[in-house]
Scaffold this motif. Structure first.
Motif, short mmCIF file in Angstrom:
data_model
loop_
_atom_site.label_atom_id
_atom_site.label_comp_id
_atom_site.label_asym_id
_atom_site.label_seq_id
_atom_site.Cartn_x
_atom_site.Cartn_y
_atom_site.Cartn_z
N CYS A 15 0.83 -1.20 0.00
CA CYS A 15 0.00 0.00 0.00
C CYS A 15 0.87 1.25 0.00
O CYS A 15 0.63 2.19 -0.78
N LEU A 16 1.88 1.28 0.84
CA LEU A 16 2.77 2.44 0.91
C LEU A 16 3.52 2.63 -0.41
O LEU A 16 3.70 3.76 -0.87
N PRO A 44 -5.49 1.24 5.94
CA PRO A 44 -5.17 0.09 5.09
C PRO A 44 -5.24 -1.21 5.90
O PRO A 44 -5.63 -1.20 7.07
N GLY A 45 -4.87 -2.30 5.26
CA GLY A 45 -4.59 -3.50 6.03
C GLY A 45 -5.47 -4.70 5.81
O GLY A 45 -6.56 -4.62 5.26
N ASP A 46 -4.92 -5.84 6.24
CA ASP A 46 -5.63 -7.11 6.30
C ASP A 46 -5.82 -7.47 7.77
O ASP A 46 -5.09 -7.00 8.64
N PHE A 76 -10.09 7.21 3.68
CA PHE A 76 -10.17 6.13 2.69
C PHE A 76 -9.81 4.81 3.38
O PHE A 76 -8.71 4.63 3.86
N GLY A 77 -10.79 3.88 3.41
CA GLY A 77 -10.57 2.58 4.02
C GLY A 77 -10.38 1.49 2.97
O GLY A 77 -11.14 1.43 1.99
N GLY A 81 -9.96 -1.95 6.47
CA GLY A 81 -10.24 -0.53 6.68
C GLY A 81 -11.56 -0.11 6.07
O GLY A 81 -12.20 0.82 6.55
N PHE A 82 -11.97 -0.79 5.01
CA PHE A 82 -13.28 -0.59 4.39
C PHE A 82 -14.37 -1.14 5.30
O PHE A 82 -15.38 -0.49 5.56
#
Length: 210
Positions: A15-16, A44-46, A76-77, A81-82
């Protein structure tokens, strides 16, 4: 400046790297002073819904995210994160499996596990994204309908407020929201950073809109 929130979830490096293609003015951080001054925050993330929310609540980071959204700054997710943008989830790793875990509740809707018997769970791999209300979408601007995005998840949003949905996925006949945009709150169930040129354009659209 964009603050990519460090709240203890995985899959951060890609992501970064993707964000760095479009701006150098970002920081992977959990520092209050940085979060307060950020023009935008990316979640971000899992990982698991309840862990993500516990990390936000116990660290005190949720306060900064809430304040950011109340100030009408973009959020923004991505992936987990979503999911935490919604009201609650039945993804409980520890404790009573009949309970639900409260989310951030910025978007109306609930996160529930796929129940289908005719397809595999988790949903992993490439799937078409169908645009909805394209004229209202900032994330999907200038992108082709039915482009492919990369998904990896076992839970999806249900009962989502219709006006917030700008993209959905059809997984063996089950249509679920995969992109939401509500005011200053944005999110994708899939990983734009892993979705090649299509996903990178979504990140670029978000960053260029700031």
């Amino acid at each position: 400046m964009i603050a990519v929130l460090d709240y203890g979830m995985g899959n951060i490096h890609s992501c970064l790297k993707a964000i760095s293609l479009f701006t150098k003015d970002f920081s992977y951080t959990k520092e209050p002073s940085v979060l307060k001054e950020a023009d935008a925050i990316i979640l971000p993330g899992d990982g698991h819904f309840d862990k993500a929310m516990r990390n936000l609540n116990e660290s005190g980071l949720r306060t900064f995210v809430d304040d950011h959204v109340k100030a009408e700054k973009p959020l923004f997710g991505i992936c987990i994160g979503f999911q935490i943008l919604f009201e609650d989830s039945d993804e409980v790793v520890s404790g009573n499996k009949n309970q639900t875990v409260p989310g951030l509740a910025y978007v109306k809707g609930k996160i529930r596990k796929f129940k289908g018997k005719n397809y595999k769970v988790p949903h992993i791999g490439w799937n078409k994204l169908y645009k909805r209300n394209p004229s209202k979408s900032n994330l999907l601007k200038n992108l082709e309908d039915e482009s492919f995005a990369y998904f990896i998840h076992s839970y999806r949003p249900v009962g989502v407020e219709s006006s917030a949905i700008t993209g959905f996925c059809d997984y063996y006949g089950e249509k679920f929201p995969a992109v939401v945009e509500k005011g200053n709150v944005f999110g994708t169930q899939f990983h734009p950073e892993k979705s090649y040129s299509f996903g990178l354009k979504i990140l670029e659209n978000f960053i260029r809109s700031l």
